[in-house]
Design a protein around this motif. Structure first.
Motif, PDB file in Angstrom:
ATOM      1  N   SER A 216       0.785  -1.211   0.008  1.00 40.59           N
ATOM      2  CA  SER A 216       0.043  -0.104  -0.048  1.00 40.59           C
ATOM      3  C   SER A 216       0.800   1.309  -0.102  1.00 40.59           C
ATOM      4  N   ASN A 238       2.989  -2.591  -9.882  1.00 40.67           N
ATOM      5  CA  ASN A 238       2.038  -2.727  -9.025  1.00 40.67           C
ATOM      6  C   ASN A 238       2.012  -4.307  -8.704  1.00 40.67           C
ATOM      7  N   GLY A 248      -0.878   2.123  -6.586  1.00 42.01           N
ATOM      8  CA  GLY A 248      -1.227   2.019  -5.392  1.00 42.01           C
ATOM      9  C   GLY A 248      -0.631   1.016  -4.468  1.00 42.01           C
TER      10      GLY A 248
END
Length: 266
Positions: A216, A238, A248
């Motif tokens: 995160s 990611n 993210g």
């Protein structure tokens, strides 16, 4: 339209910003009167975080008035510009507060491409309490500086088997439904360490670690790391395998192991 600047001048500016940040952050590191408040997301922020970002914003307003800016502490300015800077004044604020030296200022420059996509073209990571700095610009390689010495070109490792790999991460928070898969991935590696934050990813860029994983992250946590890892020959994506710092969360590898890591986590 933004004015056109050379990559060389953009990188020079990023390093100027890093030097400005170092002066402010080191003056407040280990200070007995450090002011700590809590942000709406319940994370801490210090007077050093705020003072650093304010100084960098002021410098950029003079040097690149048409560029946009995304900062952790004071939000966005003209993010729709052709180019925008991404700043994390202190990555690792909790470490900074506790006197742990693994914290850094992260500075990235994002440029919109002709196809509408965005790409980080310059990055600088400055960790003055570790006497280290890393930087890169597109197609010019990645470099590390130790103790203000001569820049050293860096590259990722050539480890190709997961059983021989070293993996770094922060902790087990935020992995949610992927936690068991992540723990299984760790068990397959020969070595694991919780270096955390920027440090894990820069160790991948240097070839000292083969995989770094964070479940995160915000754009300001990743922009500078992305281009440095890429220019060192690595891959930054990611958890779903989408390259770049816009998804993210962040996985850095030496590229050779990336498909294996993606398969293990998905």
């Amino acid at each position: 339209m933004s004015a056109k600047f050379s990559l060389e001048s953009d990188l020079e500016l990023a390093l100027e910003l890093a030097a400005i940040a170092d002066e402010i952050t080191m003056a407040r590191y280990l200070a007995q009167d450090l002011i700590v408040t809590t942000k709406p997301d319940n994370t801490p922020v210090t007077d050093a975080d705020k003072a650093t970002e304010e100084a960098l914003r002021k410098h950029l307003a003079t040097k690149r008035p048409t560029d946009g800016l995304v900062g952790e502490e004071f939000g966005n300015e003209n993010k729709a510009a052709e180019r925008y800077w991404v700043i994390d004044p202190i990555d690792g604020t909790k470490n900074f507060m506790r006197g742990v030296p693994t914290w850094a200022t992260l500075i990235g420059l994002v440029e919109r491409q002709s196809d509408g996509s965005e790409k980080v073209i310059v990055g600088a990571v400055s960790a003055p309490a570790l006497s280290r700095r890393w930087y890169a610009s597109s197609n010019n390689g990645a470099f590390a500086v130790l103790n203000n010495g001569a820049p050293r070109k860096i590259s990722v490792s050539k480890v190709s088997e997961i059983s021989s790999a070293s993996i770094a991460y922060s902790d087990f928070q935020g992995w949610n439904e992927r936690l068991a898969k992540f723990q299984n991935l760790i068990s397959q590696c020969t070595r694991s360490r919780g270096y955390g934050d920027f440090w894990s990813h820069m160790l991948v860029a240097e070839g000292a670690v083969d995989i770094a994983a964070e479940p995160s992250l915000a754009l300001w946590d990743m922009a500078a790391l992305d281009v440095i890892v890429r220019e060192a020959g690595g891959t930054f994506s990611n958890l779903n395998g989408e390259t770049g710092p816009f998804g993210g969360n962040g996985i850095s590898t030496n590229t050779l192991l990336h498909s294996t890591v993606m398969a293990a986590l998905n």
